[in-house]
Design an enzyme around this catalytic site. Structure first.
Site, short mmCIF file in Angstrom:
data_model
loop_
_atom_site.label_atom_id
_atom_site.label_comp_id
_atom_site.label_asym_id
_atom_site.label_seq_id
_atom_site.Cartn_x
_atom_site.Cartn_y
_atom_site.Cartn_z
N LYS A 172 -0.16 32.33 34.74
CA LYS A 172 0.10 33.44 35.33
C LYS A 172 1.51 33.85 35.08
CE LYS A 172 1.51 35.00 39.54
NZ LYS A 172 1.80 36.14 39.14
N GLU A 245 10.94 24.22 39.16
CA GLU A 245 12.01 24.48 38.70
C GLU A 245 12.40 25.65 39.38
OE1 GLU A 245 13.58 22.75 36.46
OE2 GLU A 245 11.95 21.38 35.90
N CYS A 279 18.57 31.45 36.30
CA CYS A 279 18.84 30.69 37.44
C CYS A 279 20.10 29.58 37.35
CB CYS A 279 17.56 29.55 37.23
SG CYS A 279 17.41 29.10 35.62
N GLU A 371 21.19 32.25 46.81
CA GLU A 371 21.09 32.53 45.41
C GLU A 371 20.88 34.12 45.61
OE1 GLU A 371 17.55 32.00 43.38
OE2 GLU A 371 18.71 31.45 41.65
P1 NAD Z 1 9.12 34.18 42.43
O1 NAD Z 1 9.33 32.83 43.12
O2 NAD Z 1 9.19 35.27 43.27
O3 NAD Z 1 7.98 34.18 41.41
C1 NAD Z 1 7.76 33.28 40.60
C2 NAD Z 1 6.23 33.23 40.25
O4 NAD Z 1 5.40 32.52 41.30
C3 NAD Z 1 5.67 34.64 39.98
O5 NAD Z 1 4.69 34.55 38.93
C4 NAD Z 1 5.09 35.12 41.21
O6 NAD Z 1 4.10 36.12 40.94
C5 NAD Z 1 4.57 33.76 41.53
N1 NAD Z 1 4.16 33.61 42.87
C6 NAD Z 1 4.56 34.40 44.02
N2 NAD Z 1 4.16 33.96 45.20
C7 NAD Z 1 3.16 33.08 44.75
C8 NAD Z 1 2.29 32.12 45.80
N3 NAD Z 1 2.31 32.14 46.88
N4 NAD Z 1 1.61 31.19 45.04
C9 NAD Z 1 1.77 30.98 43.58
N5 NAD Z 1 2.68 31.88 42.90
C10 NAD Z 1 3.26 32.65 43.51
O7 NAD Z 1 10.51 34.17 41.54
P2 NAD Z 1 10.93 35.26 40.48
O8 NAD Z 1 11.49 36.19 41.35
O9 NAD Z 1 10.05 35.71 39.45
O10 NAD Z 1 12.04 34.48 39.68
C11 NAD Z 1 13.49 34.39 40.30
C12 NAD Z 1 13.75 32.79 40.50
O11 NAD Z 1 13.47 32.02 39.60
C13 NAD Z 1 14.92 32.57 41.16
O12 NAD Z 1 15.09 31.93 42.21
C14 NAD Z 1 15.55 31.61 39.67
O13 NAD Z 1 16.61 30.72 40.03
C15 NAD Z 1 14.30 30.92 39.66
N6 NAD Z 1 14.44 30.37 38.09
C16 NAD Z 1 14.47 28.98 38.06
C17 NAD Z 1 14.45 28.60 36.70
C18 NAD Z 1 14.59 27.01 36.90
O14 NAD Z 1 14.26 26.56 35.58
N7 NAD Z 1 15.16 26.40 37.37
C19 NAD Z 1 14.64 29.30 35.80
C20 NAD Z 1 14.35 30.61 35.90
C21 NAD Z 1 14.19 31.16 37.15
#
Ligand code: NAD
Length: 480
Positions: A172, A245, A279, A371
């Site tokens: 997803k 992550e 991130c 963040e």
């Molecule tokens: P997000 O948590 O909003 O979404 C991530 C994914 O989770 C999306 O596909 C989203 O649709 C899904 N999601 C949302 N609600 C959910 C639920 N209740 N159950 C299951 N899935 C759900 O994050 P984002 O805005 O897409 O990305 C930014 C974040 O990702 C930042 O915090 C960034 O630091 C982090 N990030 C971390 C890494 C790492 O490797 N540590 C890498 C890239 C991004």
């Protein structure tokens, strides 16, 4: 015409009957229309994955590797086109869009080759005529949930180890970047991944992500995204193996003996590359008082040279959507009360935002703790290495950290004491390579590592095997 879901090797419509659009954040143009998946689609994808898994797990790992090598080749062939897809769908500058694809190529090649290693270990037995070893076995069906900021690279970081280990996947992607996900899945299918081994369900976190997290037919979840959703995943995945992550608040320390021009290049790339939406973005600079003034003067000059606009033409692309602009705006208002606005601070027309620097920020300020995921940098001034490390460690996150210094003692002290999964010396907080482990400590995750040799651990389990060729019952630990 709307794009479809990919389930059991077939492109199908969602059972919801609904669709959503993906928008180019720089131009406002439509990228495409995609299916708003729901829990029924997830159920069908899990069923297809379970069926395909039975055969895939028995395909020899080098054979699985052949398919991944072919995927890498197809990614290479399509790199230019896919790089532009990344820039158009999430906004990053084109050289970074191409870098996103390159990372996928690298990880497919790396994991493909692991198909010929996939090591366990052999050891001695306490009994005669008995052989002992470990082998790696797949987990089953993995739910892969990814963010939008590396729309090809992060899915590839999960899919490559997932597949080489013999698992099937229900994938997803983020709702801001379904188009890039579709491109990647098409390439995997063309490369020869059997029907049902990779299933794509687009849609929202609530309607697709949460059902994946809770589904009893899924054995493991690999999630990359925000801390808030990561906590939801941890609380709702039950006994599944979970890899998380999450976010970061990554510091760059600049010591009094640093090469300041080098440090400025690193800070600009770390803080404003991908418009601060990595991130591993550098969102804090912790500078020694002795070089505060010259560093700030250089930073001002360098920031002023950055061009802002559509990623095909400018240095700094847009934020991913209007919600990200609003969030960044709100943090800038908070920052104005917490520190001194040094440059930038304005939202521009569309989804663009000026690279922004605050000085005189206290380590405990919200803009130094939370963040923001936008082009906002907080500068904190300190008087010693010890204080710099204490400040660096004073957030709940622990993904990446960097120090600029010419002193080998300071460098090794930083490697030892910085609370981060990754530490860079004389380089910015971004720059991970796929053959090294990637991940963080503290609230950045739950201890799993992606990429590198450890990346296989997230997607496989160790089985211990004893082979007794003595022809008689031998009892371990029992005196004869
Ligand atoms: P997000 O948590 O909003 O979404 C991530 C994914 O989770 C999306 O596909 C989203 O649709 C899904 N999601 C949302 N609600 C959910 C639920 N209740 N159950 C299951 N899935 C759900 O994050 P984002 O805005 O897409 O990305 C930014 C974040 O990702 C930042 O915090 C960034 O630091 C982090 N990030 C971390 C890494 C790492 O490797 N540590 C890498 C890239 C991004």
């Amino acid at each position: 015409m709307a794009e479809k879901l990919f389930i059991g090797g077939k492109w199908v419509k969602s059972k919801s009957g609904k669709t959503f659009t993906s928008i180019n954040p720089a131009t406002g143009g439509t990228i495409g229309t995609f299916q708003s998946g729901n829990s029924k689609d997830v159920g069908l994808a899990v069923r297809a994955a379970r069926k395909a898994y039975k055969k895939w797990r028995l395909t020899p790992a080098p054979g699985r590797g052949e398919i991944l090598f072919e995927a890498a080749r197809l990614l290479k062939k399509n790199k230019k086109r896919l790089g532009k897809c990344v820039t158009d769908e999430m906004g990053k500058q084109i050289s970074e869009g191409l870098g996103d694809v390159q990372e996928a190529i690298d990880v497919f090649e790396y994991m493909a080759a692991e198909g010929r290693r996939f090591f366990g270990h052999t050891t001695t037995s306490e009994s005669p005529d008995k052989f002992a070893m470990t082998v790696r076995v797949p987990l089953g069906v993995c739910g892969l949930i990814t963010p939008w900021n590396f729309p090809i690279a992060i899915p590839a970081w999960k899919l490559a180890p997932c597949l080489i280990a013999g698992n099937a996947a229900v994938f997803k992607p983020a709702s801001d970047t379904p188009g890039c996900a579709l491109e990647l899945v098409k390439i995997l299918s063309e490369a020869g991944v059997p029907d049902g081994v990779v299933n794509l369900v687009t849609g929202s976190g609530r309607n697709v992500g949460a059902p994946i997290v809770r589904h009893k037919g899924i054995d493991a979840i690999s999630f990359t995204g925000s801390r808030e959703v990561g906590e939801f995943v941890a609380a709702n995945a039950g006994l599944k193996k979970v890899g998380l992550e999450l976010g970061g608040k990554n510091p760059i320390i600049v010591m009094g003996d640093a090469d300041l021009d080098l440090a400025v290049d690193g800070i600009i790339w770390g803080a404003f590359g991908t418009t601060g939406q990595r991130c591993t973005a550098a969102s804090r600079v912790i500078v020694h008082k002795a070089v505060e003034k010259p560093l700030l003067a250089r930073l001002l000059r360098a920031t002023g040279k950055l061009t802002i606009g559509y990623g095909m033409k400018a240095d700094v692309g847009p934020l991913v959507n209007q919600a990200a602009v609003e969030k960044t705006k709100a943090y800038v208002e908070i920052g104005k009360k917490e520190g001194k606005l040094f440059c930038g601070g304005n939202a521009l027309e569309g989804n663009f935002f000026e690279p922004t620097i605050f000085t005189k920020v206290k380590p405990s300020a919200r803009i130094a703790q939370e963040e923001i995921f936008g082009p906002v940098l907080a500068i904190i001034t300190v008087k010693s290495l010890g204080e710099a490390i204490t400040v660096a460690n004073s957030t709940s996150y622990g993904l990446s950290a960097a120090i600029y210094t010419r002193d080998v003692n300071s460098a090794f002290t930083a490697i030892r004491d910085l609370e981060a999964g990754i530490t860079y010396i004389n380089a910015p907080t971004i720059g991970a390579e796929v053959h090294l482990p990637f991940g963080g400590v503290k609230a950045t995750g739950n201890g799993t590592r992606e990429a590198g040799i450890l990346g296989l651990e997230e997607f496989s389990e160790v089985k211990t095997a004893y082979v007794d060729y003595s022809g008689k019952l031998q009892k371990a630990q029992i005196d004869e």
